[in-house]
Design a protein around this motif. Structure first.
Motif, PDB file in Angstrom:
ATOM      1  N   GLU E 195       0.824  -1.189   0.000  1.00 18.31           N
ATOM      2  CA  GLU E 195       0.000   0.000   0.000  1.00 18.31           C
ATOM      3  C   GLU E 195       0.867   1.251   0.000  1.00 18.31           C
ATOM      4  O   GLU E 195       0.659   2.173  -0.795  1.00 18.31           O
ATOM      5  CB  GLU E 195      -0.844  -0.061   1.262  1.00 18.31           C
ATOM      6  CG  GLU E 195      -1.945   0.920   1.340  1.00 18.31           C
ATOM      7  CD  GLU E 195      -2.828   0.546   2.519  1.00 18.31           C
ATOM      8  OE1 GLU E 195      -3.477  -0.523   2.454  1.00 18.31           O
ATOM      9  OE2 GLU E 195      -2.839   1.291   3.508  1.00 18.31           O
ATOM     10  N   ALA E 196       1.844   1.266   0.922  1.00 23.84           N
ATOM     11  CA  ALA E 196       2.716   2.436   1.009  1.00 23.84           C
ATOM     12  C   ALA E 196       3.428   2.652  -0.318  1.00 23.84           C
ATOM     13  O   ALA E 196       3.463   3.763  -0.856  1.00 23.84           O
ATOM     14  CB  ALA E 196       3.720   2.242   2.142  1.00 23.84           C
ATOM     15  N   SER E 197       3.982   1.566  -0.886  1.00 26.26           N
ATOM     16  CA  SER E 197       4.738   1.679  -2.133  1.00 26.26           C
ATOM     17  C   SER E 197       3.863   2.216  -3.242  1.00 26.26           C
ATOM     18  O   SER E 197       4.275   3.058  -4.041  1.00 26.26           O
ATOM     19  CB  SER E 197       5.242   0.295  -2.577  1.00 26.26           C
ATOM     20  OG  SER E 197       5.876  -0.349  -1.519  1.00 26.26           O
ATOM     21  N   GLU E 198       2.643   1.697  -3.275  1.00 24.09           N
ATOM     22  CA  GLU E 198       1.793   2.023  -4.388  1.00 24.09           C
ATOM     23  C   GLU E 198       1.298   3.461  -4.333  1.00 24.09           C
ATOM     24  O   GLU E 198       1.222   4.140  -5.354  1.00 24.09           O
ATOM     25  CB  GLU E 198       0.595   1.066  -4.386  1.00 24.09           C
ATOM     26  CG  GLU E 198      -0.237   1.183  -5.619  1.00 24.09           C
ATOM     27  CD  GLU E 198      -1.365   0.189  -5.597  1.00 24.09           C
ATOM     28  OE1 GLU E 198      -1.224  -0.858  -4.930  1.00 24.09           O
ATOM     29  OE2 GLU E 198      -2.395   0.464  -6.220  1.00 24.09           O
ATOM     30  N   VAL E 199       0.968   3.920  -3.148  1.00 24.37           N
ATOM     31  CA  VAL E 199       0.298   5.211  -3.046  1.00 24.37           C
ATOM     32  C   VAL E 199       1.256   6.383  -2.834  1.00 24.37           C
ATOM     33  O   VAL E 199       1.071   7.448  -3.408  1.00 24.37           O
ATOM     34  CB  VAL E 199      -0.752   5.176  -1.916  1.00 24.37           C
ATOM     35  CG1 VAL E 199      -1.469   6.507  -1.813  1.00 24.37           C
ATOM     36  CG2 VAL E 199      -1.739   4.043  -2.155  1.00 24.37           C
ATOM     37  N   ALA E 200       2.294   6.165  -2.012  1.00 28.44           N
ATOM     38  CA  ALA E 200       3.064   7.328  -1.555  1.00 28.44           C
ATOM     39  C   ALA E 200       4.193   7.732  -2.486  1.00 28.44           C
ATOM     40  O   ALA E 200       4.789   6.903  -3.157  1.00 28.44           O
ATOM     41  CB  ALA E 200       3.626   7.043  -0.167  1.00 28.44           C
ATOM     42  N   ASP E 201       4.485   9.050  -2.508  1.00 29.81           N
ATOM     43  CA  ASP E 201       5.682   9.524  -3.183  1.00 29.81           C
ATOM     44  C   ASP E 201       6.886   9.176  -2.331  1.00 29.81           C
ATOM     45  O   ASP E 201       7.945   8.861  -2.820  1.00 29.81           O
ATOM     46  CB  ASP E 201       5.672  11.056  -3.305  1.00 29.81           C
ATOM     47  CG  ASP E 201       4.424  11.559  -3.996  1.00 29.81           C
ATOM     48  OD1 ASP E 201       3.936  10.852  -4.892  1.00 29.81           O
ATOM     49  OD2 ASP E 201       3.937  12.636  -3.625  1.00 29.81           O
ATOM     50  N   GLU E 202       6.670   9.322  -1.040  1.00 31.18           N
ATOM     51  CA  GLU E 202       7.768   9.159  -0.109  1.00 31.18           C
ATOM     52  C   GLU E 202       7.245   8.334   1.052  1.00 31.18           C
ATOM     53  O   GLU E 202       6.128   8.542   1.519  1.00 31.18           O
ATOM     54  CB  GLU E 202       8.190  10.558   0.382  1.00 31.18           C
ATOM     55  CG  GLU E 202       9.162  10.530   1.508  1.00 31.18           C
ATOM     56  CD  GLU E 202      10.215  11.619   1.390  1.00 31.18           C
ATOM     57  OE1 GLU E 202      10.328  12.235   0.303  1.00 31.18           O
ATOM     58  OE2 GLU E 202      10.920  11.852   2.377  1.00 31.18           O
ATOM     59  N   ILE E 203       8.068   7.375   1.508  1.00 34.09           N
ATOM     60  CA  ILE E 203       7.633   6.645   2.693  1.00 34.09           C
ATOM     61  C   ILE E 203       8.600   6.908   3.831  1.00 34.09           C
ATOM     62  O   ILE E 203       9.802   7.102   3.625  1.00 34.09           O
ATOM     63  CB  ILE E 203       7.479   5.117   2.456  1.00 34.09           C
ATOM     64  CG1 ILE E 203       8.773   4.497   1.938  1.00 34.09           C
ATOM     65  CG2 ILE E 203       6.353   4.819   1.514  1.00 34.09           C
ATOM     66  CD1 ILE E 203       8.679   2.985   1.797  1.00 34.09           C
ATOM     67  N   LEU E 204       8.058   6.949   5.050  1.00 36.35           N
ATOM     68  CA  LEU E 204       8.871   7.080   6.245  1.00 36.35           C
ATOM     69  C   LEU E 204       8.680   5.806   7.034  1.00 36.35           C
ATOM     70  O   LEU E 204       7.557   5.486   7.444  1.00 36.35           O
ATOM     71  CB  LEU E 204       8.443   8.284   7.090  1.00 36.35           C
ATOM     72  CG  LEU E 204       8.670   9.669   6.447  1.00 36.35           C
ATOM     73  CD1 LEU E 204       7.447  10.068   5.649  1.00 36.35           C
ATOM     74  CD2 LEU E 204       9.004  10.701   7.504  1.00 36.35           C
ATOM     75  N   ILE E 205       9.767   5.064   7.193  1.00 33.90           N
ATOM     76  CA  ILE E 205       9.660   3.804   7.924  1.00 33.90           C
ATOM     77  C   ILE E 205       9.775   4.107   9.414  1.00 33.90           C
ATOM     78  O   ILE E 205      10.779   4.667   9.864  1.00 33.90           O
ATOM     79  CB  ILE E 205      10.776   2.816   7.526  1.00 33.90           C
ATOM     80  CG1 ILE E 205      10.877   2.717   6.005  1.00 33.90           C
ATOM     81  CG2 ILE E 205      10.554   1.466   8.178  1.00 33.90           C
ATOM     82  CD1 ILE E 205       9.824   1.894   5.367  1.00 33.90           C
ATOM     83  N   ILE E 206       8.715   3.768  10.171  1.00 35.33           N
ATOM     84  CA  ILE E 206       8.692   4.067  11.603  1.00 35.33           C
ATOM     85  C   ILE E 206       8.901   2.775  12.377  1.00 35.33           C
ATOM     86  O   ILE E 206       8.293   1.757  12.061  1.00 35.33           O
ATOM     87  CB  ILE E 206       7.331   4.660  12.018  1.00 35.33           C
ATOM     88  CG1 ILE E 206       6.865   5.721  11.039  1.00 35.33           C
ATOM     89  CG2 ILE E 206       7.377   5.150  13.461  1.00 35.33           C
ATOM     90  CD1 ILE E 206       7.404   7.076  11.260  1.00 35.33           C
TER      91      ILE E 206
END
Ligand SMILES: Nc1ncnc2c1ncn2[C@@H]1O[C@H](COP(=O)(O)OP(=O)(O)OP(=O)(O)O)[C@@H](O)[C@H]1O
Ligand SMILES: Nc1ncnc2c1ncn2[C@@H]1O[C@H](COP(=O)(O)OP(=O)(O)OP(=O)(O)O)[C@@H](O)[C@H]1O
Ligand SMILES: [Mg+2]
Ligand SMILES: [Mg+2]
Ligand SMILES: O=S(=O)([O-])[O-]
Lengths: 353, 320, 270, 279, 353
Positions: E195-206
């Motif tokens: 989901e994160a990969s598909e939707v976001a320009d940038e991901i922040l791994i928490i």
């Protein structure tokens, strides 16, 4: 055949929740009901379990007609969608419940629960209450509870729906291997085709209370026999004016084409490619990273087509010009389906030969 | 909202805190008094009645119920108000007859035809006789019942303490139900058919006869007690509200012949001898009635101390 | 799930018997006593000025108590479920006290607080305020005795529902009153209704506590239950029960009102 | 679950908490202080003598025993009534539903008098039992019946909403595992109801211990046999002995409070099983 | 930078829910907080919205420090995990709520709600109540409600968690394109990496209240900088005795190897293959059809490795002997990560050159 349904009908008011459902599943098989929401999957499962009475039709388990047999006597284990674990019982008591009801001696119960907690990998957590378990653990307890009384048939209603994406994937594999190990005839309900494909030996596509098609996941994927299945299975592009693509012609009555991602090949401009004649020039619209591959939307004759691109090939960029080759497509109308190859490609290949 | 009754300096509103069951008595008397006061002073006066258990009523006055006069069942209850500093000392002598304008006594109410043939106190301790009486500890009025029996025992056993207590023990051993109040006991006896005899105030026994004509009879024992409901002006409150004069006249007028007749009509014995004689057919005048101030009792304080205090004689009767 | 009609009818029968023996038969006693002296005697009692005054006072005390306790109950439920507060549990337990206290004692403590021998009397005297042995006292003890009902019925609902909807509304800038009216109220209205019903019934019927602080002043501080007691003690059994039937009737009206509200709410939405 | 008060975005903390604390202080705590003040007027020894007097102890026994039995019986019938009202449709349901609150509305004395007349040995119901030597009115049975009457609404109205909310899927799960209807009730539904039953039963019990008006007419009030604690408090008051009266009241209050506290703790424990941890 | 957090700390009792969190996101960006359950994603989101007050640190929106600005004044739209739709208001009222509060004139509200229902594709359903909507529809109403008052920032807490798999995929795309169209700076929380990969320009791994790594999905996937990220992202095989594979040697301190499916190449026995020297013989254990590709588990030196196989190549069968080539792996210890290439492969290739 181990489980067999013959002409099952079930109406809720005027609504046909099951419409002449018939199928047969062999012993030891693991099958999936796959279909959109409201298609009647749960209803069929509940009919088999005896939680719902069909208006007409027969249910056979192991050759015996069970319509008039009390649900508890049918030898069925049922895993509910939200597990329905008994909140005030701990893991041990939940799993032991069915056996206690059957008055199994305490020491036997203890042994069996130990066996099962071992099996589901929850040894040591016997005293936990449902609330103290994660979604995946709950799911496994529900599973253990259902199989504890050694049912002949196991029914699971959306066993993975309420679990996190990550854990869901692990659980699928676990469930599949465990059921295979126990060799218990099982049916599970899902509306996720990945899930059905991954777990089941055989899938039954359910739509509007009917069984549209059944077979192995790969078979159904590769050879859809109804328009609904062709559209429902796979991440397809649906196209109306399919005759704008090179090698395809409008065919009488078929209004829509279904194109799978793998029916499309993409070539970078600098690559030499095999079927240069049949390849048409397209433009990359979007490239989305999807876990382990890239999903690419290309624009071809102002039509968007979805296909995939591996992570280890040189990356594609939006607005990049590419060569697009459509190898085949399914043409569908309201009742029929036809698989058509790219005629240019056939010609092209034959030229080379 | 908090209403504070704003009384003018000389109010014509009078609050009479009384006990059960004097509602009709005072309803009649108030009419009489209002007329009397109008004639005398030209003022219109309104009287507010308040009724409840005698002890509870006394408590309410102590705790803040603004009564100009109290007309309670027992001198003891009035004394409690006195002790709280609301009534001046010596109130007993402010009005004639120990400030008791009417009296009553304790009689037996038996079922029609007196099936158990109960004539006197002696018959009450026979085995198989069921007695109904309210509890002297919760009902002020019921203390008279107890004292009446004690007076009888005293006479019969000539002051022999042990025998007297023994008599009392036997008597209460025959008690089936100890209701918390006089009316509860009456209901138990009359409506619910319990017991063979009800120990009751004479006026209450008559009220029961009136409600259930032909079902019961009154038996007057040879000896009983002179029950003196006491009246007093609650000086402190009356002064504050400016009703002292009115209150005094209200109680004083109770001794008038007209008022005495009203009392008699409501089955209380008038203290006016002449009027009492007019009602000789109603009240058995041959009974020997012992006064609370008789040496046998020695007044309410002593009675309370020896009989009704915790661990007193009454408790000993029921001690295990 | 099966038919189980045997169990069904067994349970219905048992319940009906229980209700009949425990509630309907006493009710029949009340009615038969009330009409013992005939309809006209009954009508006389009900039209008596003192009866009507007692009815008015009862309705007044009930109304004020229910209103006060509804307001309090809602604020308390809001305060104790919408925020994390260290002493919330303690306060919640305090709210239960009136249930744990004998009504007579409940009356007594008010009398011993605000009455002539009460410790608060000197202060009240300064302001010439009379609380007990006046209507104020009756209202106060009625409030006391019925205090927990509404808070107690609303709180579980609020607890179970969580705070997200309120947070969403607050985030959009809605004020407290708007949030309550638009977001919270629709959720709790049923619980509130049932709390109000219980509170009203109890407020109307309260005798013990009110008896202690009333002073029984005829036509002034007599409520219906007190009047019943006085008539009864005055050897007017039939009159007493006739007055009781007013309370039965009020309970009946309450029931009808409840059904009307239920019907309205049901047909209004969904 | 809750957010801390200082930073909650939901408005109204100060107002609502202020009103709550003021109201509780004024209506509950302020008067409650009196009970302590008055009791402190007597010596410690006197206090102990009062509350440990054998007659008073007998009174506690009668009160607690009868209240307990009444609460238990009401838990049983209250649950049954709630069940019938929630699960079944039948003619007359509305009447039963409407009658539940009646005991609150009827003055307790009227209830007591009516019950006494029904259950006295010559009464409509009492006469059925009299031939067998069973005395209902004027005994502890009578007390218990009066207490059942006045506390019915508590149990029914606390259990009803919980019963309404139980997800039928739990029952189906047990059903597929072969449980009988009764087992389902005992093992699956009852545990769900227990917090509500504890609360309803506890409230009924606390109320029953304090009940006076309806009991005294049917109790018989015989010392050591059918004398209830509130009656003994009235005895003290009849002697204008406030200190001793409040002493007994304090013991009663503490006891009721202890019961409520125990119930709250049990409920918290149950809650923990269902909702987990400190949430 | 549009949204900036500087050294945000937040403790719940002794538990550090946010541990010195700092990051900056540009205007118009669409970012994802990705991390396991309980890692503190929701906490950060709530801190930005003002639903939670940080113990220390500063929050800037559009260059302005907003710590002391009331939540409702920060210009933030918040989509709650379970939507928190107002149950007793219909779709119209839900969407209009924020504007009503702001006293927007009724006709303007009407226009905007119409616009929005059009946008979310729920035209005609304005009078429905939340219970009458499907999960996906609810999600979209929650979205419309949040953006109706035209916030500058949109925060979404697990917007897809409660939705069916199929609909979830559609919604992701919808959400992405809609947010891009509106050009509103957005952050959403998820624990699903697809989901994160598909939707976001940038991901922040928490992880454990800290931001472990941030960057574009593909960048994070291709170049994990911490051991946690290497293991958390991707469908990895974790191997301890990684030195049994040809071309890899044990390295001091690194106890575990992470191998991605695409790091492994499989060759059928009949295929000619390029790096014959570095390829080792393995056995296919399972082949699972997963929607559009096959997942293959191969056994190599008694170690199971996960890799993929396209549907259009000749199918693999369980127990088939194959050639396996591991091209690279990540070595991780508790704090460091090292990417190592297959040394044999490097040698092999250099030989050819
Ligand atoms: N008890 C019932 N009464 C009326 N209609 C019902 C009932 N149970 C199910 N239906 C209807 O029957 C249809 C099929 O329902 P069913 O639950 O079998 O669907 P499903 O395929 O399991 O859907 P989902 O994936 O949403 O669970 C639906 O339209 C549903 O509304
Ligand atoms: N109000 C609170 N009081 C105490 N602890 C809290 C509170 N809110 C959150 N926590 C704790 O802080 C940690 C981080 O919580 P948070 O909700 O931010 O996690 P998350 O990453 O959103 O998890 P999930 O994916 O499960 O929603 C968790 O351990 C949680 O238990
Ligand atoms: Mg379903
Ligand atoms: Mg979260
Ligand atoms: O009313 S009495 O207290 O005397 O019973």
């Amino acid at each position: 055949m181990y489980i067999e349904l013959k002409n099952i009908n079930k109406n809720f008011g005027a609504y046909k929740a099951s419409n002449n459902v018939s199928f047969a599943l062999p012993a030891g098989s693991l099958s999936a009901f796959l279909g959109p929401s409201g298609s009647g999957k749960t209803t069929i499962l509940r009919i088999i379990a005896g939680l719902e009475t069909p208006d007409s039709g027969d249910i056979f388990i192991d050759g015996q007609r069970v319509n008039d047999i009390a649900p508890a006597k049918r030898g069925i284990g049922f895993v509910f969608q939200n597990y329905a674990l008994f909140r005030y019982m701990n893991v041990f008591e939940n799993i032991a419940f069915g056996m206690k009801i059957k008055k199994v001696p305490a020491n036997k119960i203890k042994k069996r629960v130990e066996e099962l907690t071992e099996l589901i990998g929850l040894k040591g957590l016997e005293n936990r209450y449902p609330v103290q378990l994660s979604g995946g653990q709950k799911q496994r307890v529900a599973f253990a509870r259902a199989i504890a009384p050694e049912p002949k048939v196991l029914l699971l209603d959306e066993p993975f729906a309420a679990i996190d994406a990550k854990i869901r994937k692990e659980l699928r594999q676990w469930l599949k291997t465990t059921i295979k190990k126990l060799n218990i005839t099982s049916i599970f309900v899902t509306h996720d085709q990945d899930e059905a494909s991954e777990v089941a030996d055989e899938i039954l596509i359910i739509n509007k209370g009917r069984v549209e098609q059944s077979g192995s996941p790969l078979a159904v994927y590769k050879k859809p026999t109804t328009p609904f299945v062709a559209q429902f299975i796979g991440e397809n592009s649906l196209i109306n004016n399919y005759d704008i693509f090179k090698g395809f012609y409008r065919q009488e009555g078929f209004s829509t084409a279904v194109i799978r991602p793998e029916f499309i090949s993409i070539f970078k401009e600098n690559e030499e490619y095999k079927n240069a004649y049949t390849t048409e020039p397209g433009i990359v619209k979007t490239v989305t990273f999807r876990g382990s591959y890239l999903e690419v939307i290309v624009d071809l004759h102002d039509t968007e087509l979805k296909t995939v691109w591996p992570t280890d090939r040189e990356i594609l960029h939006p607005n990049e010009k590419v060569g697009v080759l459509i190898k085949k497509m399914y043409l569908v109308d309201s009742a029929n389906i036809r698989e058509v190859e790219n005629e240019a490609l056939i010609a092209d290949n034959s030229v080379i030969i | 909202g908090c209403k504070s009754d704003s009384e003018s300096a000389s109010s014509t509103q009078l609050v009479n805190v009384s006990y059960d069951p004097t509602r009709e008595l005072y309803q009649d008397y108030n009419e009489l008094f209002i007329k009397h006061w109008k004639e005398k002073t030209g003022q219109d006066v309104t009287v507010t009645q308040s009724h409840g258990g005698s002890g509870a009523q006394a408590r309410s006055v102590i705790e803040g119920n603004d009564a100009d006069v109290v007309t309670l069942a027992l001198e003891y209850d009035v004394t409690a108000i006195e002790k709280a500093g609301l009534i001046s000392k010596g109130w007993q002598n402010k009005f004639p007859h120990d400030s008791a304008p009417y009296t009553s006594t304790i009689v037996f109410l038996v079922r029609k035809g007196n099936p158990k043939n109960i004539k006197d106190w002696d018959d009450l301790i026979k085995p198989g006789v069921g007695i109904i009486t309210p509890n002297p500890k919760t009902s002020g009025g019921a203390r008279w019942n107890y004292l009446a029996a004690w007076a009888y025992a005293n006479e019969k056993y000539q002051g022999d303490d042990t025998q007297m207590k023994d008599y009392m023990k036997k008597l209460f051993a025959n008690v089936l139900v100890l209701d918390s109040g006089a009316r509860g006991a009456t209901t138990t006896f009359v409506e619910n058919g319990q017991g063979d005899v009800l120990l009751a105030w004479e006026n209450e026994a008559y009220l029961s006869l009136k409600e259930h004509p032909g079902e019961f009879e009154i038996v007057s024992p040879s000896i009983s007690v002179l029950a003196q409901p006491s009246v007093a002006v609650v000086d402190k409150i009356a002064e504050e509200r400016g009703t002292s004069q009115l209150a005094e006249e209200y109680l004083n007028y109770l001794y008038s012949p007209e008022a005495q007749k009203v009392a008699a009509e409501n089955f209380y014995r008038p203290t006016d001898e002449n009027i009492l004689k007019d009602y000789a057919d109603k009240f058995d005048l041959n009974m020997k009635l012992v006064n609370i101030n008789d040496p046998l009792f020695g007044g309410w304080d002593k009675v309370q101390e020896t009989h009704f205090t915790d661990g007193g004689i009454f408790d000993q009767i029921y001690s295990k | 799930m099966g038919k189980g009609s045997f169990t069904k009818y067994l349970l219905i029968t048992l319940s009906s018997i229980f209700i009949f023996v425990m509630l309907i038969m006493p009710l029949m006693v009340i009615l038969s006593e009330a009409f013992k002296n005939g309809i006209s005697a009954y009508a006389d009692v009900l039209s008596d000025a003192f009866t009507l005054h007692a009815l008015r006072l009862t309705l007044f005390a009930t109304f004020v108590s229910v209103v006060c306790n509804t307001i309090f109950g809602l604020f308390a439920a809001w305060a104790l479920t919408r925020f994390y507060y260290k002493r919330s549990k303690f306060l919640t337990t305090l709210i239960d006290i009136p249930f744990a206290i004998s009504p007579v004692i409940a009356g007594l403590i008010f009398s011993l607080t605000f009455g002539r021998i009460g410790w608060a009397q000197p202060i009240l005297n300064i302001f010439h305020i009379k609380i007990v042995f006046a209507v104020t006292g009756i209202v106060l003890v009625t409030i006391f005795v019925t205090l927990p009902f509404i808070a107690r019925s609303v709180m579980p609902v609020l607890h179970a529902r969580g705070t997200e909807e309120e947070e969403a509304a607050a985030l959009m800038g809605a004020g407290g009153f708007t949030i309550f009216r638009k977001i919270t109220f629709p959720h709790i209205k049923w619980a509130l209704l049932y709390g109000i019903i219980l509170c009203t019934a109890r407020a109307m019927g309260e005798f013990g506590a009110v008896s202690v602080v009333s002073g029984h002043l005829r036509g002034k501080t007599d409520t219906l239950p007190l009047l019943v007691e006085i008539l009864y003690n005055d050897f007017k059994m039939a009159d007493a029960f006739a007055v009781s039937t007013i309370l039965v009737l009020l309970a009946l009206i309450l029931l009808i009102l409840k059904n009307v509200v239920e019907y309205k709410w049901h047909s209004a939405k969904e | 679950m809750g957010r801390t008060k200082s930073n909650s975005i939901i408005p109204g903390f100060n107002l609502s908490m202020g009103i709550t604390i003021f109201y509780i202080s004024f209506i509950i705590l302020l008067p409650l202080i009196s009970i302590v003040i008055v009791t402190s007027g007597i010596t410690w020894q006197n206090f102990l003598d009062t509350v440990l007097d054998s007659r008073i102890i007998a009174g506690y026994e009668v009160s607690f025993f009868c209240s307990f039995i009444a609460a238990v019986i009401n838990c049983f019938f209250g649950t049954m009534l709630a069940w019938v009202l929630v699960r079944y449709e039948f003619p007359g349901k509305g009447i039963i539903d409407g009658l539940i609150e009646l005991p609150f509305a009827i003055p307790t004395a009227v209830a007591g008098i009516s019950l006494a007349s029904l259950y006295s040995p010559t009464g409509f119901i009492g006469q059925l039992f009299a031939p067998f030597g069973i005395k209902i009115a004027y005994s502890q049975i009578g007390i218990t019946i009066a207490l059942i009457f006045v506390t019915i609404p508590f149990v029914v109205r606390t259990v009803e909403p919980v019963l309404k909310n139980i997800d039928p899927v739990f029952e189906e799960a047990a059903y597929t595992l072969g449980a009988s209807r009764f087992t389902i009730f005992r093992r699956i539904i009852l545990p769900e109801l227990i917090p509500a039953l504890l609360l309803g039963g506890g409230l009924a019990f606390a109320r029953a211990i304090g009940e006076y008006g309806s009991v005294i007419f049917i109790a018989g009030n015989m010392p050591f046999k059918s004398e209830i604690v509130p009656l003994l408090i009235m005895v003290k008051l009849q002697q204008f002995n406030y200190g001793e009266a409040t002493s007994i009241a304090i013991v009663m209050l503490l006891f009721s409070f202890f019961i409520m506290f125990a119930i709250n703790s049990l409920q918290a424990y149950q809650q923990k099983i269902v909702q987990g941890g400190t949430k």
